[in-house]
Design a protein around this motif. Structure first.
Motif, PDB file in Angstrom:
ATOM      1  N   GLN A  22      -2.074  11.385 -45.927  1.00  0.00           N
ATOM      2  CA  GLN A  22      -1.702  12.707 -45.345  1.00  0.00           C
ATOM      3  C   GLN A  22      -2.616  13.037 -44.235  1.00  0.00           C
ATOM      4  O   GLN A  22      -4.052  12.676 -44.162  1.00  0.00           O
ATOM      5  CB  GLN A  22      -1.941  13.743 -45.981  1.00  0.00           C
ATOM      6  N   MET A  23      -2.319  13.630 -42.887  1.00  0.00           N
ATOM      7  CA  MET A  23      -3.285  14.358 -41.635  1.00  0.00           C
ATOM      8  C   MET A  23      -3.043  15.526 -41.604  1.00  0.00           C
ATOM      9  O   MET A  23      -1.718  16.041 -41.963  1.00  0.00           O
ATOM     10  CB  MET A  23      -2.852  13.492 -40.596  1.00  0.00           C
ATOM     11  N   PHE A  29       0.968  16.540 -41.764  1.00  0.00           N
ATOM     12  CA  PHE A  29       1.933  15.360 -41.822  1.00  0.00           C
ATOM     13  C   PHE A  29       1.480  14.461 -42.837  1.00  0.00           C
ATOM     14  O   PHE A  29       0.374  14.085 -43.040  1.00  0.00           O
ATOM     15  CB  PHE A  29       2.226  14.816 -40.587  1.00  0.00           C
ATOM     16  N   GLY A  30       2.432  13.974 -43.738  1.00  0.00           N
ATOM     17  CA  GLY A  30       2.170  12.642 -44.966  1.00  0.00           C
ATOM     18  C   GLY A  30       3.436  11.942 -44.667  1.00  0.00           C
ATOM     19  O   GLY A  30       4.391  12.201 -44.393  1.00  0.00           O
ATOM     20  N   LEU A  72       9.471   8.636 -47.626  1.00  0.00           N
ATOM     21  CA  LEU A  72       9.564  10.158 -47.082  1.00  0.00           C
ATOM     22  C   LEU A  72       8.598  10.727 -46.333  1.00  0.00           C
ATOM     23  O   LEU A  72       7.279  10.732 -46.672  1.00  0.00           O
ATOM     24  CB  LEU A  72       9.972  11.098 -48.255  1.00  0.00           C
ATOM     25  N   PRO A  73       8.987  11.063 -45.068  1.00  0.00           N
ATOM     26  CA  PRO A  73       8.047  11.787 -44.168  1.00  0.00           C
ATOM     27  C   PRO A  73       7.889  13.271 -44.763  1.00  0.00           C
ATOM     28  O   PRO A  73       8.962  13.780 -45.033  1.00  0.00           O
ATOM     29  CB  PRO A  73       8.323  11.526 -42.830  1.00  0.00           C
TER      30      PRO A  73
END
Length: 176
Positions: free
Chosen positions: A11-12, A27-28, A61-62
């Motif tokens: 993740q970010m 976002f991950g 999955l995003p």
């Protein structure tokens, strides 16, 4: 079903905070792979069979979220006590695209209990075998009362609502 599961969720995230305001975009990418004994995965059209009697299935999955909130604070008196009262509105947006997961086994997954914290969770399931699709906003507000001198919280109230922009499609079992 017997086999192995590998998962990774890099993740970010960053957070902008100032007194009374926060904004946290995140976002991950959630990746899960299953290696099971041959023939144990059902509907494994997306999986492949290696030459060593093993079924392999995976899911990628995003996951995108944006969490934001405000904190309003005021001093007040109730019943002769000096108190701090906060009003904390919060908005949380979550997007996870739909992926069929009926070909994946269930090792340790269940539906999460309904709670205030669950309203801000990325997944309605516990465990890693199912990741719920989502295009939703959660709106909530919390109010807290605490002693002005000690900071001891006397009470808090929270209310919230989740608004779905698309129906939930991922279920624990393919027959649902």
């Amino acid at each position: 079903v017997q086999g192995n599961r590998f998962w990774a969720y890099p993740q970010m995230a960053t957070s902008w905070q100032s007194p009374g305001v926060f904004l946290t975009p995140k976002f991950g990418v959630h990746y899960t792979q299953y290696n099971t004994n041959a023939g144990q995965l059902t509907n494994s059209g997306s999986g492949s069979t290696t030459g060593i009697n093993q079924d392999i299935a995976s899911r990628t999955l995003p996951i995108l979220s944006l969490d934001s909130g405000l904190v309003f604070d005021r001093k007040t008196d109730y019943f002769g006590r000096s108190l701090n009262q906060t009003l904390e509105p919060r908005l949380y947006y979550l997007y996870v695209p739909y992926r069929s997961q009926t070909n994946l086994p269930l090792f340790d997954t269940g539906v999460a209990d309904v709670s205030y914290a669950q309203m801000f969770s990325e997944n309605m399931f516990t465990g890693w075998d199912r990741v719920s699709n989502a295009n939703q906003v959660t709106a909530a507000v919390t109010s807290r009362y605490s002693m002005e001198k000690t900071g001891m919280q006397l009470m808090s109230f929270s209310v919230g609502q989740r608004i779905l922009f698309q129906p939930q499609q991922v279920n624990l079992y393919s027959s649902q």
